[in-house]
Design a protein around this motif. Structure first.
Motif, PDB file in Angstrom:
ATOM      1  N   ARG A   1       0.829  -1.216   0.000  1.00  0.00           N
ATOM      2  CA  ARG A   1       0.000   0.000   0.000  1.00  0.00           C
ATOM      3  C   ARG A   1       0.854   1.253   0.000  1.00  0.00           C
ATOM      4  N   TRP A   2       1.924   1.221   0.774  1.00  0.00           N
ATOM      5  CA  TRP A   2       2.807   2.372   0.913  1.00  0.00           C
ATOM      6  C   TRP A   2       4.233   1.957   0.553  1.00  0.00           C
TER       7      TRP A   2
ATOM      8  N   MET B   1      -1.883   8.375  -6.565  1.00  0.00           N
ATOM      9  CA  MET B   1      -1.239   9.364  -5.717  1.00  0.00           C
ATOM     10  C   MET B   1      -1.744  10.770  -6.036  1.00  0.00           C
TER      11      MET B   1
ATOM     12  N   ARG C   1       6.961   3.374   0.306  1.00  0.00           N
ATOM     13  CA  ARG C   1       8.026   3.937   1.156  1.00  0.00           C
ATOM     14  C   ARG C   1       8.243   3.126   2.427  1.00  0.00           C
ATOM     15  N   ALA C   2       7.315   2.255   2.758  1.00  0.00           N
ATOM     16  CA  ALA C   2       7.451   1.407   3.942  1.00  0.00           C
ATOM     17  C   ALA C   2       8.480   0.306   3.731  1.00  0.00           C
TER      18      ALA C   2
ATOM     19  N   ARG D   1      -0.140   4.002 -10.532  1.00  0.00           N
ATOM     20  CA  ARG D   1       0.545   4.522  -9.331  1.00  0.00           C
ATOM     21  C   ARG D   1       0.437   6.038  -9.276  1.00  0.00           C
TER      22      ARG D   1
END
Length: 128
Positions: free
Chosen positions: A29-30, A126, A32-33, A122
């Motif tokens: 989902r994220w 965003m 950057r995680a 994507r």
């Protein structure tokens, strides 16, 4: 108070272990995680494989337990996980299973990221 802090540290330790095993799914989902999860998995793998490396959460829990007049717990996984959540003879199986869950989460995250990137979804998601 020290006993309560020891319990809180133990719960934090369980949360960290859950994050090491399942945190890669957050990157689905994220994206950057992924970086913090990579750091957590690397640290977890080092703690399990390098015998002289001590986990600071274990040391902190031991400190609080001793301050409360209780015995230290020693190795966290040996105390709370191995022999409790699964039989001790299955340690290697549990490690392989945990590593497999991490690998699946990373592979799935990569495929989702690659697919979203290829379709333009994507950037649409965003809001760009």
């Amino acid at each position: 108070m020290a006993s309560l802090l020891a319990q809180a540290t133990m719960l934090t330790h369980f949360a960290f272990l859950a994050y090491v095993v399942f945190g890669g799914f957050l990157a689905w989902r994220w994206p950057r995680a992924f970086a913090p999860h990579l750091v957590a998995v690397t640290w977890g793998a080092l703690i399990v494989t390098v015998p002289w490396l001590d986990c600071p959460l274990t040391m902190l829990e031991d400190h609080f337990r001793r301050a409360a007049g209780q015995p230290g717990v020693g190795a966290f996984i040996d105390t709370y996980v191995s022999g409790v959540l699964y039989p001790t003879r299955y340690v290697l199986v549990a490690q392989v299973l945990a590593a497999s869950v991490v690998a699946v989460s990373w592979l799935g995250g990569y495929l989702r990221w690659r697919g979203a990137r290829g379709t333009g979804a994507r950037t649409h998601r965003m809001g760009r």
